[in-house]
Design a protein around this motif. Structure first.
Motif, PDB file in Angstrom:
ATOM      1  N   ARG B  38      -8.304   0.502  42.568  1.00 34.36           N
ATOM      2  CA  ARG B  38      -8.497   1.345  43.757  1.00 34.36           C
ATOM      3  C   ARG B  38      -8.571   2.798  43.313  1.00 34.36           C
ATOM      4  N   ARG B  39      -9.462   3.508  43.965  1.00 30.68           N
ATOM      5  CA  ARG B  39      -9.715   4.876  43.516  1.00 30.68           C
ATOM      6  C   ARG B  39      -8.468   5.757  43.629  1.00 30.68           C
ATOM      7  N   GLN B  40      -7.771   5.636  44.752  1.00 32.36           N
ATOM      8  CA  GLN B  40      -6.609   6.514  44.922  1.00 32.36           C
ATOM      9  C   GLN B  40      -5.523   6.216  43.902  1.00 32.36           C
ATOM     10  N   GLU B  41      -5.325   4.945  43.645  1.00 24.50           N
ATOM     11  CA  GLU B  41      -4.324   4.595  42.629  1.00 24.50           C
ATOM     12  C   GLU B  41      -4.781   5.056  41.255  1.00 24.50           C
ATOM     13  N   ALA B  42      -6.077   4.949  41.018  1.00 28.68           N
ATOM     14  CA  ALA B  42      -6.602   5.399  39.722  1.00 28.68           C
ATOM     15  C   ALA B  42      -6.356   6.890  39.548  1.00 28.68           C
ATOM     16  N   GLU B  43      -6.592   7.638  40.614  1.00 29.94           N
ATOM     17  CA  GLU B  43      -6.333   9.087  40.537  1.00 29.94           C
ATOM     18  C   GLU B  43      -4.856   9.353  40.277  1.00 29.94           C
ATOM     19  N   ASP B  44      -4.005   8.601  40.958  1.00 30.70           N
ATOM     20  CA  ASP B  44      -2.563   8.776  40.742  1.00 30.70           C
ATOM     21  C   ASP B  44      -2.176   8.455  39.300  1.00 30.70           C
ATOM     22  N   LEU B  45      -2.748   7.370  38.792  1.00 33.67           N
ATOM     23  CA  LEU B  45      -2.432   6.965  37.409  1.00 33.67           C
ATOM     24  C   LEU B  45      -2.886   8.044  36.432  1.00 33.67           C
ATOM     25  N   LEU B  46      -4.110   8.531  36.622  1.00 31.00           N
ATOM     26  CA  LEU B  46      -4.621   9.554  35.712  1.00 31.00           C
ATOM     27  C   LEU B  46      -3.813  10.842  35.864  1.00 31.00           C
ATOM     28  N   GLN B  47      -3.456  11.181  37.094  1.00 32.58           N
ATOM     29  CA  GLN B  47      -2.665  12.399  37.312  1.00 32.58           C
ATOM     30  C   GLN B  47      -1.293  12.290  36.644  1.00 32.58           C
ATOM     31  N   THR B  48      -0.678  11.117  36.788  1.00 29.81           N
ATOM     32  CA  THR B  48       0.626  10.917  36.144  1.00 29.81           C
ATOM     33  C   THR B  48       0.499  11.039  34.628  1.00 29.81           C
ATOM     34  N   SER B  49      -0.589  10.486  34.086  1.00 33.41           N
ATOM     35  CA  SER B  49      -0.803  10.582  32.639  1.00 33.41           C
ATOM     36  C   SER B  49      -0.998  12.038  32.223  1.00 33.41           C
ATOM     37  N   LEU B  50      -1.731  12.772  33.048  1.00 33.67           N
ATOM     38  CA  LEU B  50      -1.945  14.195  32.738  1.00 33.67           C
ATOM     39  C   LEU B  50      -0.631  14.962  32.753  1.00 33.67           C
ATOM     40  N   GLU B  51       0.234  14.609  33.688  1.00 32.21           N
ATOM     41  CA  GLU B  51       1.528  15.299  33.752  1.00 32.21           C
ATOM     42  C   GLU B  51       2.335  15.027  32.485  1.00 32.21           C
ATOM     43  N   ARG B  52       2.302  13.762  32.039  1.00 35.45           N
ATOM     44  CA  ARG B  52       3.011  13.437  30.782  1.00 35.45           C
ATOM     45  C   ARG B  52       2.425  14.255  29.621  1.00 35.45           C
ATOM     46  N   LEU B  53       1.100  14.340  29.640  1.00 38.32           N
ATOM     47  CA  LEU B  53       0.436  15.088  28.575  1.00 38.32           C
ATOM     48  C   LEU B  53       0.866  16.556  28.605  1.00 38.32           C
ATOM     49  N   LEU B  54       0.913  17.135  29.790  1.00 36.42           N
ATOM     50  CA  LEU B  54       1.290  18.553  29.907  1.00 36.42           C
ATOM     51  C   LEU B  54       2.684  18.806  29.346  1.00 36.42           C
ATOM     52  N   ARG B  55       3.578  17.837  29.582  1.00 33.79           N
ATOM     53  CA  ARG B  55       4.956  18.018  29.127  1.00 33.79           C
ATOM     54  C   ARG B  55       5.052  18.065  27.598  1.00 33.79           C
ATOM     55  N   ARG B  56       4.084  17.433  26.942  1.00 39.90           N
ATOM     56  CA  ARG B  56       4.156  17.369  25.484  1.00 39.90           C
ATOM     57  C   ARG B  56       2.984  18.089  24.815  1.00 39.90           C
ATOM     58  N   TRP B  57       2.316  18.876  25.575  1.00 41.81           N
ATOM     59  CA  TRP B  57       1.063  19.483  25.119  1.00 41.81           C
ATOM     60  C   TRP B  57       1.225  20.197  23.778  1.00 41.81           C
ATOM     61  N   GLU B  58       2.313  20.939  23.655  1.00 37.50           N
ATOM     62  CA  GLU B  58       2.469  21.764  22.453  1.00 37.50           C
ATOM     63  C   GLU B  58       2.906  20.963  21.237  1.00 37.50           C
ATOM     64  N   ARG B  59       3.314  19.711  21.464  1.00 40.12           N
ATOM     65  CA  ARG B  59       3.846  18.937  20.337  1.00 40.12           C
ATOM     66  C   ARG B  59       2.872  17.886  19.822  1.00 40.12           C
ATOM     67  N   ILE B  60       1.738  17.751  20.459  1.00 35.77           N
ATOM     68  CA  ILE B  60       0.825  16.683  20.055  1.00 35.77           C
ATOM     69  C   ILE B  60      -0.442  17.272  19.464  1.00 35.77           C
ATOM     70  N   GLU B  61      -1.012  16.525  18.533  1.00 31.59           N
ATOM     71  CA  GLU B  61      -2.191  17.044  17.837  1.00 31.59           C
ATOM     72  C   GLU B  61      -3.486  16.584  18.492  1.00 31.59           C
ATOM     73  N   ASP B  62      -3.452  15.403  19.088  1.00 28.41           N
ATOM     74  CA  ASP B  62      -4.679  14.849  19.641  1.00 28.41           C
ATOM     75  C   ASP B  62      -4.461  14.518  21.133  1.00 28.41           C
ATOM     76  N   PRO B  63      -4.701  15.500  21.986  1.00 31.74           N
ATOM     77  CA  PRO B  63      -4.426  15.287  23.420  1.00 31.74           C
ATOM     78  C   PRO B  63      -5.195  14.110  24.007  1.00 31.74           C
ATOM     79  N   GLU B  64      -6.423  13.928  23.601  1.00 29.39           N
ATOM     80  CA  GLU B  64      -7.214  12.843  24.182  1.00 29.39           C
ATOM     81  C   GLU B  64      -6.590  11.480  23.856  1.00 29.39           C
ATOM     82  N   SER B  65      -6.236  11.334  22.603  1.00 28.74           N
ATOM     83  CA  SER B  65      -5.631  10.069  22.182  1.00 28.74           C
ATOM     84  C   SER B  65      -4.319   9.829  22.927  1.00 28.74           C
TER      85      SER B  65
END
Lengths: 372, 183
Positions: B38-65
């Motif tokens: 479902r599109r809305q759930e997909a957006e939520d999932l991607l948004q949650t993943s982005l939030e996790r990424l933001l929290r560790r942005w400075e410590r990771i070398e490959d953001p996409e991975s």
């Protein structure tokens, strides 16, 4: 199947996801939400750190019900003084946490189960609307008479309330969404009027309705008292029993706490959550139903977030029956797009539209042992 | 040697996120949609993943991975079921499904029985199948991304495919009498 299922799967997922694109502003939403989370964590974290320093004191002052993670006896001092201080400490933290949750527009979900009592949903002419109060009997024009339930699910979010009633085996009985909009038009300076819009579905009658309502006067009903002088604690009446409309229960709890209606009652686990128990200092004689009964209110507060996890109302029953009990379990939901969308009522296909002649659909809470 | 202050060298946390989404966002959104249906759930999932990424942005070398790994692992771990509130979402969706205004994705979903069946699988099996047969990763790559053994991936894929076969067979059997009754 003759086809290679794996290849079919790939084509199928390709078709399903074809054209899906990242919605605009998703990165911004993620940033905002992450910031909000950090604010909440800071609030809760500060509270949690301070609690760690005083937790032992709580147990010393309570003496019972402390759970094993607390190290008792680390401090000593006058019992009454400590108890008072820690009660105040917990209530202040809880108030701050609830205020923070409100600021961050967190959705509150309240799952309520009643024992020895039920909710009935009726359409009622409210007292502050023509015709006058003395004729305000249940109308039941559009609602099937006698929608009773002991299981309610309530969501509250920024002036929106969604309430669902369920049968004991989990089937939906009704589903109502209410939105309140405040308007300053035509109101004296500093005051406002409210426009309430409801959409509801009655699953047993397979009907639905939509209506709007403007309460008379310049302040809404169901609002908590504005000061301790009003002397009626907000939780005297169970939260889910509030009108299907604006009821600021969060402010009601905070007011109750600030007015000192509760004392610490120890620590307990509530559905796997470590919680501090707050017990009303004395039973409240309140209109839990049409009859005034002494109601004892207990609140359990999450020790990490300081948000309430459970509120229980308990009252004696006549004819030697077990106490009537109403338990509301609270969850705190992220205001994600999907959750906000889920607040809306989707009318099932085939439901017949009916008209409510006046007033609002509202709940009445009835106690079975005392008759209706 | 004159050194630049650290603040001038290190980017602000999250700088580059928009660029990452511009380059890879659509693919990740498709993966999220395949995993949730479902599109809305997909957006939520991607948004949650982005939030996790933001929290560790400075410590990771490959953001996409990291983002991809987070998205799949959240889905595989049944992120929807973690919070008490998430458990209530299906309750509400039961009625949403009978709404007269279906989501376009739902309509598409209905046309595609296999993708719909995919959503009936356990979250981890679904993640494995999407990674193996849509992303076309090897068993080893899938295992590495999900943080499990190759054996686990192999058995999850095998069970998932078998379940899809069973569901398809059951559907064909159910539809056969209806087809026979048609003129």
């Amino acid at each position: 199947m003759n086809h290679d299922i794996a290849n079919l799967l790939r084509e199928s997922v390709d078709r399903l996801t074809e054209g899906a694109t990242v919605p605009p502003g998703l990165a911004g939403r993620a940033r905002r939400h992450d910031r909000q989370r950090m604010i909440l964590l800071r609030t809760a974290g500060a509270a949690g750190t301070a609690l760690a320093a005083t937790a032992a004191v709580v147990v010393v002052s309570i003496g019972t019900n402390g759970h094993s993670s607390i190290n008792p006896g680390a401090n000593s001092g006058p019992r009454n003084g400590l108890s008072t201080r820690t009660t105040a400490y917990v209530t202040v933290r809880m108030s701050k946490a609830m205020a923070a949750a409100e600021r961050e527009h967190v959705i509150s979900e309240i799952r309520t189960t009643a024992h020895g009592a039920w909710f009935s949903l009726v359409e009622r002419l409210l007292p502050n609307r023509v015709p006058p109060p003395q004729t305000s009997a249940p109308v039941r024009a559009g609602l099937d008479p006698g929608i009773f339930t002991s299981n309610l699910l309530t969501w509250v979010y920024r002036g929106q309330i969604r309430q669902q009633g369920f049968t004991a085996d989990g089937r939906v009985l009704f589903n109502i969404h209410s939105t309140t909009v405040n308007t300053h038009r035509g109101a004296p300076r500093g005051l406002y009027r409210q426009v309430i819009t409801n959409t509801g579905a009655d699953y047993r009658a397979r009907s639905w309705w939509r209506n709007s309502y403007v309460p008379s006067g310049y302040f809404g009903y169901g609002r908590p008292p504005s000061s301790c002088r009003d002397s009626t604690p907000g939780l005297q009446e169970p939260v889910p029993v509030a009108y299907i409309g604006p009821y600021d229960w969060s402010a009601a709890i905070r007011l109750d706490l600030s007015c000192g209606y509760y004392n610490l009652g120890g620590r307990q686990w509530v559905d796997g959550v470590s919680a501090i128990k707050l017990v009303a200092a004395k039973p409240l004689t309140g209109p839990i139903a049409s009859q005034p009964v002494p109601v004892l209110v207990t609140i359990w507060v999450d020790t990490h977030t300081y948000l309430p996890v459970r509120v229980m109302w308990q009252w004696p029953m006549s004819h030697g029956k077990p106490d009537g009990v109403l338990v509301s379990d609270f969850s705190w939901l992220a205001p994600t797009k999907a959750n906000i969308a889920a607040l809306q009522v989707k009318v099932p296909q085939g439901f017949r539209k009916v008209t409510l002649r006046a007033g609002l659909p509202m709940f009445e809470f009835e106690i079975s042992a005392q008759g209706s | 040697v004159k050194r630049a202050p650290i603040s001038r060298i290190r980017p602000r946390p999250g700088d580059g996120l928009e660029q990452l989404l511009a380059e890879r966002g659509d693919h990740l959104m498709r993966a999220a949609l395949a995993l949730t249906g479902r599109r809305q759930e997909a957006e939520d999932l991607l948004q949650t993943s982005l939030e996790r990424l933001l929290r560790r942005w400075e410590r990771i070398e490959d953001p996409e991975s990291y983002l991809r790994r987070t998205l799949y692992n959240l889905a595989a771990d049944g992120w929807r079921r973690r919070g008490a509130w998430r458990a209530k979402v299906p309750l509400i969706r039961v009625q949403a499904n009978s709404s007269p205004s279906p989501d376009p994705i739902t309509t598409l979903d209905l046309r595609d029985a296999l993708a719909r069946d995919l959503l009936l699988l356990p979250a981890r099996q679904r993640a494995v199948l999407v990674l193996r047969y849509w992303e076309q990763l090897s068993q080893a790559e899938t295992a590495e991304l999900l943080g499990c053994s190759e054996g686990t991936v192999k058995s999850a894929a095998s069970r998932g495919l078998q379940r899809l076969r069973d569901l398809a067979a059951a559907r064909e059997a159910a539809e056969a009498p209806a087809r026979e009754g048609q003129p």
